[in-house]
Design an enzyme around this catalytic site. Structure first.
Site, PDB file in Angstrom:
ATOM      1  N   ASP A  61       0.857  -1.201   0.000  1.00 36.26           N
ATOM      2  CA  ASP A  61       0.000   0.000   0.000  1.00 36.26           C
ATOM      3  C   ASP A  61       0.890   1.247   0.000  1.00 36.26           C
ATOM      4  O   ASP A  61       2.052   1.196  -0.427  1.00 36.26           O
ATOM      5  CB  ASP A  61      -0.998  -0.056   1.173  1.00 36.26           C
ATOM      6  CG  ASP A  61      -2.291   0.686   0.863  1.00 36.26           C
ATOM      7  OD1 ASP A  61      -2.331   1.917   1.056  1.00 36.26           O
ATOM      8  OD2 ASP A  61      -3.258   0.062   0.389  1.00 36.26           O
ATOM      9  N   ASP A  62       0.366   2.347   0.475  1.00 38.80           N
ATOM     10  CA  ASP A  62       1.056   3.649   0.409  1.00 38.80           C
ATOM     11  C   ASP A  62       2.423   3.601   1.125  1.00 38.80           C
ATOM     12  O   ASP A  62       2.659   2.724   1.952  1.00 38.80           O
ATOM     13  CB  ASP A  62       0.155   4.702   1.085  1.00 38.80           C
ATOM     14  CG  ASP A  62       0.405   6.098   0.549  1.00 38.80           C
ATOM     15  OD1 ASP A  62       1.414   6.296  -0.136  1.00 38.80           O
ATOM     16  OD2 ASP A  62      -0.415   6.990   0.831  1.00 38.80           O
ATOM     17  N   LYS A  97      -3.634  -0.813  -6.983  1.00 43.12           N
ATOM     18  CA  LYS A  97      -4.663  -0.031  -6.288  1.00 43.12           C
ATOM     19  C   LYS A  97      -4.342   1.427  -6.577  1.00 43.12           C
ATOM     20  O   LYS A  97      -3.306   1.947  -6.138  1.00 43.12           O
ATOM     21  CB  LYS A  97      -4.598  -0.303  -4.782  1.00 43.12           C
ATOM     22  CG  LYS A  97      -5.444   0.617  -3.905  1.00 43.12           C
ATOM     23  CD  LYS A  97      -5.349   0.168  -2.451  1.00 43.12           C
ATOM     24  CE  LYS A  97      -6.011   1.119  -1.476  1.00 43.12           C
ATOM     25  NZ  LYS A  97      -5.878   0.670  -0.067  1.00 43.12           N
ATOM     26  N   ASP A 139      -5.306   4.978  -5.867  1.00 38.31           N
ATOM     27  CA  ASP A 139      -6.090   5.777  -4.922  1.00 38.31           C
ATOM     28  C   ASP A 139      -6.515   7.105  -5.558  1.00 38.31           C
ATOM     29  O   ASP A 139      -6.084   7.434  -6.672  1.00 38.31           O
ATOM     30  CB  ASP A 139      -5.254   6.000  -3.659  1.00 38.31           C
ATOM     31  CG  ASP A 139      -6.103   6.061  -2.414  1.00 38.31           C
ATOM     32  OD1 ASP A 139      -7.299   6.397  -2.523  1.00 38.31           O
ATOM     33  OD2 ASP A 139      -5.582   5.785  -1.316  1.00 38.31           O
ATOM     34  N   SER A 155     -10.288   3.700  -6.730  1.00 43.13           N
ATOM     35  CA  SER A 155     -10.880   4.301  -5.530  1.00 43.13           C
ATOM     36  C   SER A 155     -11.811   5.444  -5.885  1.00 43.13           C
ATOM     37  O   SER A 155     -12.337   6.123  -4.999  1.00 43.13           O
ATOM     38  CB  SER A 155      -9.775   4.822  -4.598  1.00 43.13           C
ATOM     39  OG  SER A 155      -8.996   3.763  -4.147  1.00 43.13           O
ATOM     40  N   ASP A 197     -12.893   4.571   4.572  1.00 50.45           N
ATOM     41  CA  ASP A 197     -11.860   3.608   4.978  1.00 50.45           C
ATOM     42  C   ASP A 197     -12.329   2.805   6.181  1.00 50.45           C
ATOM     43  O   ASP A 197     -12.866   3.361   7.141  1.00 50.45           O
ATOM     44  CB  ASP A 197     -10.596   4.358   5.425  1.00 50.45           C
ATOM     45  CG  ASP A 197      -9.804   4.887   4.259  1.00 50.45           C
ATOM     46  OD1 ASP A 197     -10.308   4.877   3.128  1.00 50.45           O
ATOM     47  OD2 ASP A 197      -8.658   5.319   4.499  1.00 50.45           O
TER      48      ASP A 197
END
Ligand code: GLA
Length: 388
Positions: free
Chosen positions: A78-79, A160, A162, A195, A224
């Protein structure tokens, strides 16, 4: 005689899936965000920071601890994996933080692939990620083509993308479809998680979902998830109200994403953990665990590895279950499943849910008449019954 001519205009749209052939079933795997967020201090937190070791260890756990055999096949970065100071000055490509990922992302992908695991990565369609790392565009340049090529060169299997920091002049309904097309042009196939709707809660119409389904393999469309029962409850309530609409756009190749499975962390009790898993399976939404698989307790692991629930989630029809009874705190939900014998008649999963946090037991009597000759129906294949 005057004749009045009434013209009735109606909007028609067709629901297609993104035709990259990926995700005929809801994705399953692991994702770092809820459990490890953006911890980048690897001196103070050597086992909890976002670095190559974390992902390599999770790949091992997925491959060795029974998850992969049951379908959990992707580890998602993820981030906060990037170099915060910017792109490679010569190539303009994204680069991983050199201290935390000394070899970059490619060796992690190779390590995953050798173990039969897929690797997902994270980026943001806007000017910066939600944690202020490098985004897809700056004031003067759009790096969509370069980034899609980079991810394909690294042989990343899923992205993913965002939606933080959307620039005013490049709305999601332009930037996400452009990204989707850029991914489609690459030699390595990459599943696309959008997203876009999560940043437009309450603003989207059915035609927007048709466009989203045309461009994305799965998409977040609510807040979230947090590590708490109240957060899970808010998601259940959101789906209770909207599942009949969402179901029209949900199915093989394109899935609503109710966000990560948080079972195995501190926020949910054992019973609440069963509830989260049951709902996510009843909806056929992605099962992306975010927890520490290195230290998970056996009873929580058993919930995540419940074959019957996973079979409901992975039913080939991919129908999103919906609420049929709401009586105070008592709820009943139903999901149509593929026939499980030669009769050709569908099975149904039925979920009984007591949402009373006072702990009072509930007796639920229901008579469900299915939309077929009901006395020929086999009994529901799966009863999920529990109290909170
Ligand atoms: C947003 C997303 C989360 C996570 C963070 C990372 O909040 O919804 O799932 O990816 O960004 O910054």
């Amino acid at each position: 005689m005057r004749i009045k001519l009434f013209l009735i205009f109606s909007t028609f749209f067709t629901v297609h899936s993104l035709d990259n052939g990926l995700l005929p079933l809801p994705p399953m795997g692991w994702m770092s965000w809820l459990s490890f967020a953006c911890e980048i201090n690897c001196t103070a937190y050597p086992n909890e920071c976002i670095n190559d070791k974390l992902y390599l260890e999770m790949i091992d756990r997925i491959a060795n601890d029974g998850y992969l055999q049951l379908g959990y096949n992707t580890v998602n970065i993820d981030d906060c994996w990037m170099n915060k100071n910017g792109r490679d000055p010569v190539t303009n490509r994204l680069v991983a933080d050199r201290t935390r990922f000394p070899g970059g992302i490619k060796p992690i992908v190779e390590y995953a692939h050798k173990r039969g695991v897929l690797l997902g990565i994270y980026e943001d369609v806007g000017t910066k990620t939600c944690c202020s790392y490098v985004g897809t565009r700056n004031e003067t340049f759009d790096f969509t083509q370069i980034d899609a090529r980079t991810f394909s060169d690294w042989k990343v299997d899923s992205l993913k993308l965002d939606g933080c920091n959307e620039p005013d002049d490049v709305p999601y309904n332009r930037s996400y479809p452009e990204y989707s097309k850029a991914l489609a042009r690459q030699s390595h196939k990459i599943a696309f998680a959008c997203s876009w709707p999560a940043y437009k809660i309450g603003e989207l119409e059915e035609k927007d979902y048709a466009l989203i389904k045309d461009n994305c393999n799965y998409w977040r469309n609510f807040d979230d998830i947090m590590d708490s029962w109240s957060s899970v409850q808010s998601i259940i309530e959101f789906y209770r109200k909207n599942a009949p609409t969402f179901a029209k756009f949900h199915g093989p190749g394109g899935w609503f994403d109710a966000d990560m499975i948080i079972v195995g962390n501190d926020g949910l009790s054992y019973e609440q953990s069963k509830s989260q898993m049951a709902f996510w399976c009843l909806w056929s939404v992605p099962l992306l665990m975010s927890n520490d698989l290195r230290v998970i307790k056996p009873e929580f692991k058993a919930i995540l590895l419940n074959r019957h629930l996973i079979a409901v989630n992975q039913d080939p029809l991919g129908i999103m279950g919906h609420n049929v009874v709401l009586e105070g705190k008592k709820q009943v939900w139903v999901k149509k499943l593929s026939p499980d014998d030669a009769s050709g008649l569908n099975s149904y999963a039925v979920l009984y849910f007591n949402d009373n946090v006072l702990g009072v037991p509930a007796i639920v009597r229901i008579h469900i008449v299915f939309p077929v000759v009901h006395y020929f129906l086999p009994p529901p294949r799966c009863h999920i019954s529990f109290q909170s």
